[in-house]
Design a protein around this motif. Structure first.
Motif, mmCIF file in Angstrom:
data_model
loop_
_atom_site.group_PDB
_atom_site.id
_atom_site.type_symbol
_atom_site.label_atom_id
_atom_site.label_comp_id
_atom_site.label_asym_id
_atom_site.label_seq_id
_atom_site.Cartn_x
_atom_site.Cartn_y
_atom_site.Cartn_z
ATOM 1 N N ILE A 1 8.291 -4.563 -3.932
ATOM 2 C CA ILE A 1 9.000 -3.730 -4.842
ATOM 3 C C ILE A 1 9.173 -4.569 -6.208
ATOM 4 O O ILE A 1 8.863 -4.051 -7.492
ATOM 5 C CB ILE A 1 10.595 -3.552 -4.507
ATOM 6 C CG1 ILE A 1 10.544 -2.495 -3.519
ATOM 7 C CG2 ILE A 1 11.568 -3.215 -5.629
ATOM 8 C CD1 ILE A 1 11.892 -2.557 -2.562
ATOM 9 N N SER A 2 9.064 -6.004 -6.105
ATOM 10 C CA SER A 2 9.116 -6.719 -7.368
ATOM 11 C C SER A 2 7.770 -6.674 -8.041
ATOM 12 O O SER A 2 7.736 -6.659 -9.057
ATOM 13 C CB SER A 2 9.162 -8.242 -6.664
ATOM 14 O OG SER A 2 9.204 -9.028 -7.840
ATOM 15 N N LYS A 3 6.722 -6.743 -7.292
ATOM 16 C CA LYS A 3 5.417 -6.441 -7.960
ATOM 17 C C LYS A 3 5.177 -5.311 -8.694
ATOM 18 O O LYS A 3 4.566 -4.866 -9.855
ATOM 19 C CB LYS A 3 4.276 -6.392 -6.890
ATOM 20 C CG LYS A 3 3.784 -7.695 -6.404
ATOM 21 C CD LYS A 3 2.720 -7.829 -5.209
ATOM 22 C CE LYS A 3 2.522 -8.832 -4.329
ATOM 23 N NZ LYS A 3 1.626 -8.466 -3.426
ATOM 24 N N ILE B 1 5.629 9.782 1.879
ATOM 25 C CA ILE B 1 5.000 8.415 1.875
ATOM 26 C C ILE B 1 6.457 7.440 2.037
ATOM 27 O O ILE B 1 6.079 6.460 2.707
ATOM 28 C CB ILE B 1 4.054 8.316 0.818
ATOM 29 C CG1 ILE B 1 2.986 9.192 1.035
ATOM 30 C CG2 ILE B 1 3.712 6.493 0.824
ATOM 31 C CD1 ILE B 1 1.941 8.895 -0.057
ATOM 32 N N LEU B 2 7.346 7.576 1.208
ATOM 33 C CA LEU B 2 8.461 6.784 1.276
ATOM 34 C C LEU B 2 9.375 6.963 2.834
ATOM 35 O O LEU B 2 9.635 5.996 3.291
ATOM 36 C CB LEU B 2 9.550 7.289 0.281
ATOM 37 C CG LEU B 2 9.062 6.904 -1.231
ATOM 38 C CD1 LEU B 2 10.173 7.296 -2.128
ATOM 39 C CD2 LEU B 2 8.922 5.498 -1.342
ATOM 40 N N ALA C 1 1.072 -1.179 0.007
ATOM 41 C CA ALA C 1 0.031 0.047 0.116
ATOM 42 C C ALA C 1 0.902 1.220 -0.085
ATOM 43 O O ALA C 1 0.523 2.171 -0.801
ATOM 44 C CB ALA C 1 -0.933 -0.118 1.175
ATOM 45 N N LEU C 2 1.986 1.229 0.943
ATOM 46 C CA LEU C 2 2.824 2.356 0.745
ATOM 47 C C LEU C 2 3.565 2.646 -0.502
ATOM 48 O O LEU C 2 3.665 3.860 -0.971
ATOM 49 C CB LEU C 2 3.822 2.093 1.957
ATOM 50 C CG LEU C 2 3.434 2.483 3.402
ATOM 51 C CD1 LEU C 2 4.243 1.862 4.273
ATOM 52 C CD2 LEU C 2 3.048 3.958 3.548
ATOM 53 N N LEU C 3 3.936 1.353 -1.145
ATOM 54 C CA LEU C 3 4.750 1.788 -2.362
ATOM 55 C C LEU C 3 3.949 2.157 -3.424
ATOM 56 O O LEU C 3 4.004 3.074 -4.177
ATOM 57 C CB LEU C 3 5.476 0.502 -2.645
ATOM 58 C CG LEU C 3 6.763 0.347 -2.296
ATOM 59 C CD1 LEU C 3 7.319 -0.939 -2.676
ATOM 60 C CD2 LEU C 3 7.646 1.285 -2.695
ATOM 61 N N PRO D 1 4.232 11.812 -10.994
ATOM 62 C CA PRO D 1 5.552 11.882 -11.908
ATOM 63 C C PRO D 1 6.738 11.555 -11.173
ATOM 64 O O PRO D 1 7.805 11.067 -11.686
ATOM 65 C CB PRO D 1 5.545 13.435 -12.270
ATOM 66 C CG PRO D 1 4.791 14.072 -11.266
ATOM 67 C CD PRO D 1 3.698 13.410 -10.536
ATOM 68 N N SER D 2 6.753 11.578 -9.948
ATOM 69 C CA SER D 2 8.196 11.372 -9.198
ATOM 70 C C SER D 2 7.571 10.702 -7.819
ATOM 71 O O SER D 2 6.426 10.910 -7.349
ATOM 72 C CB SER D 2 8.904 12.299 -8.883
ATOM 73 O OG SER D 2 8.360 13.350 -8.108
ATOM 74 N N PRO D 3 8.254 9.676 -6.889
ATOM 75 C CA PRO D 3 8.062 9.106 -5.796
ATOM 76 C C PRO D 3 7.843 10.079 -4.812
ATOM 77 O O PRO D 3 8.524 11.151 -4.712
ATOM 78 C CB PRO D 3 9.332 8.275 -5.624
ATOM 79 C CG PRO D 3 10.023 8.239 -6.741
ATOM 80 C CD PRO D 3 9.556 9.062 -7.687
#
Length: 100
Positions: free
Chosen positions: A82-84, A60-61, A45-47, A54-56
């Motif tokens: 991260i893989s997903k 939230i990170l 959910a966080l990722l 447009p950018s992370p």
């Protein structure tokens, strides 16, 4: 105040500009003590929320970083998330092969 789901809680924290520590305290208030964050897919959910736009999103990170350092989420759940995300982004950016 009752939060309906995890994504709403993350969005509320972002809108109200909670610090990472404040976010963790409130998350623990909103969700039952028996539930583990990995089962609730907190890392996913966080990722997902961090990568909208447009950018992370650095705020939230920072929540994800805090969740990792405080062991709210396991390393394996973060790596899986991260893989997903990586698989999804590759799927979105596929180019159509040109006819030969």
């Amino acid at each position: 105040m009752k939060v309906v789901n995890l994504k709403q809680a993350i969005l509320q924290a972002w809108k109200e500009r909670w610090s990472d520590y404040q976010w963790a305290i409130n998350m623990k208030k909103f969700f039952p003590k028996g539930a583990t964050w990995d089962i609730l897919n907190l890392a996913d959910a966080l990722l997902e929320q961090a990568m909208i736009g447009p950018s992370p999103n650095p705020l939230i990170l920072s929540y994800l970083k805090y969740a990792i350092s405080s062991q709210m989420v396991s390393y394996s759940s973060v790596l899986t998330a991260i893989s997903k995300l990586s698989r999804q982004s590759r799927g979105m950016h596929r180019t159509v092969p040109s006819p030969s």
